[in-house]
Design a protein around this motif. Structure first.
Motif, mmCIF file in Angstrom:
data_model
loop_
_atom_site.group_PDB
_atom_site.id
_atom_site.type_symbol
_atom_site.label_atom_id
_atom_site.label_comp_id
_atom_site.label_asym_id
_atom_site.label_seq_id
_atom_site.Cartn_x
_atom_site.Cartn_y
_atom_site.Cartn_z
ATOM 1 N N LEU A 13 0.858 -1.194 0.000
ATOM 2 C CA LEU A 13 0.000 0.000 0.000
ATOM 3 C C LEU A 13 0.891 1.239 0.000
ATOM 4 O O LEU A 13 1.721 1.426 0.895
ATOM 5 C CB LEU A 13 -0.905 -0.036 1.241
ATOM 6 C CG LEU A 13 -1.682 1.225 1.623
ATOM 7 C CD1 LEU A 13 -2.464 1.802 0.454
ATOM 8 C CD2 LEU A 13 -2.637 0.905 2.763
ATOM 9 N N ILE A 14 0.719 2.073 -1.035
ATOM 10 C CA ILE A 14 1.485 3.326 -1.137
ATOM 11 C C ILE A 14 0.533 4.483 -0.857
ATOM 12 O O ILE A 14 -0.522 4.594 -1.489
ATOM 13 C CB ILE A 14 2.082 3.501 -2.550
ATOM 14 C CG1 ILE A 14 2.977 2.315 -2.922
ATOM 15 C CG2 ILE A 14 2.870 4.811 -2.641
ATOM 16 C CD1 ILE A 14 3.474 2.371 -4.370
ATOM 17 N N GLU A 15 0.925 5.344 0.058
ATOM 18 C CA GLU A 15 0.087 6.498 0.411
ATOM 19 C C GLU A 15 0.630 7.749 -0.269
ATOM 20 O O GLU A 15 1.789 8.125 -0.064
ATOM 21 C CB GLU A 15 0.110 6.665 1.936
ATOM 22 C CG GLU A 15 -0.733 7.829 2.428
ATOM 23 C CD GLU A 15 -0.638 8.001 3.931
ATOM 24 O OE1 GLU A 15 -1.643 8.358 4.549
ATOM 25 O OE2 GLU A 15 0.457 7.765 4.492
ATOM 26 N N LEU A 16 -0.217 8.412 -1.043
ATOM 27 C CA LEU A 16 0.242 9.597 -1.804
ATOM 28 C C LEU A 16 -0.252 10.914 -1.215
ATOM 29 O O LEU A 16 -0.111 11.944 -1.847
ATOM 30 C CB LEU A 16 -0.225 9.503 -3.261
ATOM 31 C CG LEU A 16 0.433 8.438 -4.141
ATOM 32 C CD1 LEU A 16 0.001 8.622 -5.582
ATOM 33 C CD2 LEU A 16 1.951 8.463 -4.043
ATOM 34 N N ASP A 17 -0.866 10.871 -0.055
ATOM 35 C CA ASP A 17 -1.490 12.076 0.504
ATOM 36 C C ASP A 17 -0.454 12.910 1.264
ATOM 37 O O ASP A 17 -0.469 12.976 2.504
ATOM 38 C CB ASP A 17 -2.638 11.648 1.429
ATOM 39 C CG ASP A 17 -3.639 12.765 1.647
ATOM 40 O OD1 ASP A 17 -3.369 13.895 1.226
ATOM 41 O OD2 ASP A 17 -4.692 12.498 2.241
ATOM 42 N N SER A 18 0.444 13.588 0.531
ATOM 43 C CA SER A 18 1.553 14.332 1.163
ATOM 44 C C SER A 18 1.045 15.370 2.151
ATOM 45 O O SER A 18 0.150 16.146 1.829
ATOM 46 C CB SER A 18 2.378 15.045 0.094
ATOM 47 O OG SER A 18 2.996 14.101 -0.717
ATOM 48 N N GLY A 19 1.625 15.372 3.342
ATOM 49 C CA GLY A 19 1.250 16.343 4.364
ATOM 50 C C GLY A 19 0.142 15.843 5.271
ATOM 51 O O GLY A 19 -0.086 16.406 6.338
ATOM 52 N N LEU A 20 -0.560 14.794 4.857
ATOM 53 C CA LEU A 20 -1.693 14.304 5.664
ATOM 54 C C LEU A 20 -1.624 12.786 5.807
ATOM 55 O O LEU A 20 -2.543 12.062 5.453
ATOM 56 C CB LEU A 20 -3.018 14.727 5.011
ATOM 57 C CG LEU A 20 -3.279 16.241 5.002
ATOM 58 C CD1 LEU A 20 -4.436 16.586 4.081
ATOM 59 C CD2 LEU A 20 -3.554 16.750 6.406
ATOM 60 N N ARG A 21 -0.496 12.322 6.326
ATOM 61 C CA ARG A 21 -0.286 10.882 6.504
ATOM 62 C C ARG A 21 -1.357 10.280 7.412
ATOM 63 O O ARG A 21 -1.706 10.861 8.431
ATOM 64 C CB ARG A 21 1.093 10.704 7.142
ATOM 65 C CG ARG A 21 1.473 9.286 7.423
ATOM 66 C CD ARG A 21 2.755 9.207 8.207
ATOM 67 N NE ARG A 21 3.913 9.672 7.446
ATOM 68 C CZ ARG A 21 5.155 9.717 7.962
ATOM 69 N NH1 ARG A 21 5.376 9.354 9.207
ATOM 70 N NH2 ARG A 21 6.152 10.155 7.226
ATOM 71 N N SER A 22 -1.881 9.114 7.075
ATOM 72 C CA SER A 22 -2.833 8.461 7.987
ATOM 73 C C SER A 22 -2.819 6.939 7.924
ATOM 74 O O SER A 22 -3.249 6.289 8.870
ATOM 75 C CB SER A 22 -4.265 8.962 7.728
ATOM 76 O OG SER A 22 -4.695 8.548 6.461
ATOM 77 N N VAL A 23 -2.310 6.330 6.846
ATOM 78 C CA VAL A 23 -2.407 4.861 6.775
ATOM 79 C C VAL A 23 -1.580 4.191 7.873
ATOM 80 O O VAL A 23 -1.922 3.102 8.324
ATOM 81 C CB VAL A 23 -2.014 4.274 5.388
ATOM 82 C CG1 VAL A 23 -2.925 4.739 4.291
ATOM 83 C CG2 VAL A 23 -0.577 4.498 5.056
ATOM 84 N N ASP A 24 -0.504 4.852 8.333
ATOM 85 C CA ASP A 24 0.294 4.240 9.408
ATOM 86 C C ASP A 24 -0.554 4.055 10.666
ATOM 87 O O ASP A 24 -0.511 3.006 11.318
ATOM 88 C CB ASP A 24 1.567 5.058 9.694
ATOM 89 C CG ASP A 24 1.278 6.505 10.098
ATOM 90 O OD1 ASP A 24 0.193 7.016 9.757
ATOM 91 O OD2 ASP A 24 2.131 7.116 10.775
ATOM 92 N N ILE A 25 -1.383 5.047 10.973
ATOM 93 C CA ILE A 25 -2.241 4.939 12.169
ATOM 94 C C ILE A 25 -3.277 3.831 11.967
ATOM 95 O O ILE A 25 -3.467 2.966 12.824
ATOM 96 C CB ILE A 25 -2.950 6.281 12.443
ATOM 97 C CG1 ILE A 25 -1.923 7.336 12.852
ATOM 98 C CG2 ILE A 25 -4.026 6.123 13.544
ATOM 99 C CD1 ILE A 25 -2.519 8.705 13.127
#
Ligand SMILES: Nc1ncnc2c1ncn2[C@@H]1O[C@H](COP(=O)(O)OP(=O)(O)OP(=O)(O)O)[C@@H](O)[C@H]1O
Ligand SMILES: [Mg+2]
Length: 244
Positions: A37-49
Motif C-alpha cells: 500500500l502506497i500512500e500519496l497524501d503528502s502532508g496528511l499521513r494516515s495509513v500508518d495509524i
C-alpha cells in the motif's frame, strides 16, 4: 509476478479512502496475496495509524521518489494486519510526479500481486499520478449528495483518461442512512456516480475503536466481513455485496 495496481480515490475528502485501502489490503494479504500500500497524501499521513504502525516510518514515499533511499527501505510491515506492507506519505506537503511514480511502480510490480495507491482528496497531483500507474480505480464514497456528486466528477475524469475498470465502494452505510431522505438508496448512489458497485461497507463503531487503539479490526464484525467480501470480489469470486 506483475502486480495489479489499484488506485483508491473519491473526490470529496474524508470518505474513507485510507481506511478502505488498509482494510482491503489486509484482506487481500490474508488471502495469500503479496500486497503493498502506497500512500500519496503528502502532508496528511494516515495509513500508518489505521494499520497500527504509527511511529514506525523512517523513510516515506517522497524519500523514495527523490532517490534518498531504496524503496525497500521505506517499507513498514503492519504489526496488526499480517502481510500488509506500507509506504507512508511524507509529513511535508509536496507533489508527486507521475513519471517518477511510474518508474518506481514498474520496479515494484515484479514483487507484488497487488499495489494499492491511496490518493488524496480532490483531483490534484496524487490523483493524476495514480491514474498514470493504475489499472483499476476504486471510488470510495459516503452516501451523501456532495460525496456522490464529487465522485461522479472523479469518475468522468477517469473515463476521459481512458479508464474502463472503475468500481464504486459505498462506505459508512448505517441502518438509518437512507431514512434521512438525502439519498434514497444504493441505486441512487450508483445512478448518481454512474459507476458499477463493488462494495458496501457499514458504518462501524468497531472500526473507529480499533483505528483509535492502533489495533486490528476484530474478525467477524460486520465491517470486517464487508472488507473480506470486497477483497473476494476483487479476486474475482462471486460473493454478496451486502452483509448482514
Ligand atoms: N466504515 C466506517 N465506519 C466508521 N468510521 C469510518 C468508516 N470509514 C471511515 N471511517 C472514519 O472516517 C474518518 C475518515 O476516514 P479516512 O481517513 O479513511 O478517509 P479519507 O477519505 O482517507 O480522508 P482524506 O480525504 O482526508 O484522505 C476516519 O476517522 C475513519 O476512522
Ligand atoms: Mg486518506
Amino acid at each position: 509476478m506483475a502486480a495489479q495496481i489499484i488506485m483508491v480515490a473519491s473526490g470529496k475528502g474524508g470518505t474513507g479512502k485510507s481506511t478502505v485501502s488498509v482494510l482491503l489490503g489486509s484482506r487481500l494479504a490474508a488471502a495469500g496475496k503479496k500486497v503493498l500500500l502506497i500512500e500519496l497524501d503528502s502532508g496528511l499521513r494516515s495509513v500508518d495509524i489505521i494499520a497500527g504502525a504509527a511511529g514506525r516510518t523512517v523513510y516515506d514515499i517522497s524519500d523514495v521518489l527523490c532517490g534518498r533511499c531504496d524503496w525497500r527501505k521505506a517499507i513498514v510491515e503492519s504489526p496488526v494486519y499480517k502481510g500488509l506492507s506500507l509506504i507512508s506519505a511524507p509529513y511535508e506537503r509536496g507533489n508527486v510526479q507521475p513519471q517518477q511514480l511510474a518508474k518506481l511502480t514498474r520496479k515494484m510490480a515484479k514483487h507484488y500481486d497487488f499495489i494499492l495507491v491511496d490518493t488524496a482528496a480532490g483531483l490534484g497531483a496524487p490523483f493524476a499520478a495514480a491514474m498514470v500507474v493504475s489499472q483499476m480505480a476504486l471510488l470510495v464514497l459516503t452516501p451523501d449528495p456532495v460525496a456522490l456528486r464529487d465522485g461522479h466528477i472523479a469518475a468522468d475524469v477517469l473515463y476521459e483518461g481512458g479508464f474502463t475498470n472503475v468500481r464504486l465502494v459505498v462506505n459508512r452505510v448505517g441502518p438509518s442512512t437512507f431514512d434521512k431522505g438525502a439519498v434514497a438508496d444504493l441505486d441512487e448512489c450508483i445512478d448518481t456516480v454512474a459507476v458499477q458497485l463493488i462494495g458496501v461497507i457499514p458504518e462501524s463503531a468497531a472500526l473507529l475503536k480499533s483505528t483509535a487503539a492502533g489495533e486490528a479490526l476484530p474478525e467477524n464484525t460486520l465491517a470486517w466481513r464487508a472488507f473480506d467480501n470486497l477483497a473476494r470480489r476483487i479476486l474475482g469470486q462471486q460473493v454478496p455485496l451486502a452483509v448482514r
